[in-house]
Design a protein around this motif. Structure first.
Motif: not given
Length: 282
Positions: A5, A47, A51-53
Motif C-alpha cells: 500500500s 488508511e 488509499m491505493k496499492y
C-alpha cells in the motif's frame, strides 16, 4: 505475492532514511501517490477508501525528504513497474526535459529565479500542457525544507536574485486529474561557472569576469538517485538531453556504488538503472 500500500511505501522510505547517520526527522510528510492519487499535489496516504496499492498498471509518485544534522533533503521520482500508456510516456519525457532544461542553464549574476522558470515548462507548453505550482523553492540546512527568499516560479513579483551557495529545488511536473501525476525533483546548489570565482579574492585581487563583464552561475546536482528511463520517448529527446541523462547516471553510479554491497540486489538495480541510454530506439 503480497500487495504493497501507499502507507507501507511511506513507512518503508522513512525507516530506511532513519537508519542514516545524523537523521533527525522527515522534512515533510511523505507523498506516495499511486495512479490518480499522484495527481493530488500534496497528497498524504492514510488508511481508508482513498488509499491505493502498487500495481503494474499505474505509476507511483514518491516525494520525500529528511532533516539531518548536516542538511535537508527533498526528492521526487515517478516510477512505473509495467507498460505505461503513450500519453503517460509523452508527459513523463516532457517533464524530464524540463528538469534537464533548468539543470543545464548557465545564467549571469543578478538573475531572479522567475527568469529560469520557462525552461522547465518549454517542452510541456509545446504540447499544450502545464503544471500549477512553482518549479523550485529554496531549501534550508536542517531548517525549513521550503525556505525563501529565492525560488524558481512563474511569479515575476519575486525579484530575489539567485546567488552562489543557495540551494533550490528543480521539480517540474504534470498532473492529469483522476489518472496520474508526474514529478521529477532534484536539489541543486548554485555555484559560479569558473572555479576561481568560487574562491574568496586574496589580498586585493580583482574578481575575474567574462568578456561581457559579468560572472556567470550554474547548478550542481545534490540529489543522486536514478531517473527511470525505460519508457522515455526517445523521439522527443535531443542529443543534449541524452548526454545530460547519461552523464547524470554516470555520476550517480560513481558516488553511490561504493556505498552498496557488491552482488546485492541494490547494487544490481543501481547498475541497471545507470546504464547509458539505448540511442538506437526512437
Amino acid at each position: 505475492g503480497n500487495t504493497v500500500s501507499e502507507v507501507e511505501v511511506d513507512l518503508k522510505v522513512t525507516a530506511c532514511r532513519a537508519k542514516q547517520p545524523g537523521f533527525l526527522e522527515v522534512s515533510f510528510p511523505t507523498i506516495a501517490g499511486v495512479g490518480s492519487n499522484g495527481a493530488i499535489i500534496h497528497y498524504t496516504a492514510e488508511e481508508g477508501d482513498l488509499m491505493k496499492y502498487l500495481d503494474k498498471e499505474n505509476p507511483i509518485l514518491i516525494d520525500s525528504g529528511g532533516q539531518y544534522t548536516y542538511g535537508t533533503t527533498d526528492v521526487t521520482r515517478t516510477w512505473h513497474f509495467g507498460k505505461p500508456t503513450d500519453v503517460f510516456a509523452d508527459a513523463y519525457t516532457r517533464v524530464l526535459k524540463g528538469n534537464i532544461g533548468v539543470d543545464s542553464m548557465i545564467f549571469p549574476e543578478n538573475t531572479p529565479g522567475f527568469v529560469l522558470d520557462v525552461f522547465a515548462r518549454k517542452a510541456l507548453w509545446e504540447a499544450g500542457m502545464d503544471y500549477g505550482h512553482g518549479t523550485g523553492h529554496g531549501v534550508g540546512a536542517a531548517l525549513n525544507v521550503h525556505e525563501g527568499p529565492h525560488g524558481i516560479t512563474p511569479r515575476w513579483t519575486n525579484l530575489e536574485v539567485l546567488k552562489k551557495g543557495m540551494v533550490v529545488s528543480n521539480e517540474p511536473g504534470y498532473y492529469e486529474d483522476g489518472n496520474f501525476g508526474i514529478r521529477i525533483e532534484n536539489l541543486l546548489e548554485i555555484s559560479y561557472v569558473k572555479e576561481e570565482d568560487n574562491m574568496e579574492p586574496q589580498n586585493g585581487e580583482q574578481d575575474a569576469k567574462s568578456p561581457s563583464g559579468k560572472k556567470f552561475l550554474k547548478f550542481k546536482n545534490l540529489t543522486l538517485i536514478p531517473i527511470q528511463k525505460n519508457f522515455i520517448k526517445m523521439s522527443l529527446m535531443t542529443k543534449e538531453d541524452m548526454d545530460w541523462l547519461d552523464a547524470y547516471h554516470a555520476l550517480v553510479l560513481e558516488k553511490i556504488k561504493p556505498l552498496l554491497e557488491e552482488g546485492s540486489p541494490a547494487m544490481a538495480w543501481l547498475k541497471k538503472s545507470c546504464e547509458p541510454l539505448d540511442r538506437s530506439i526512437s
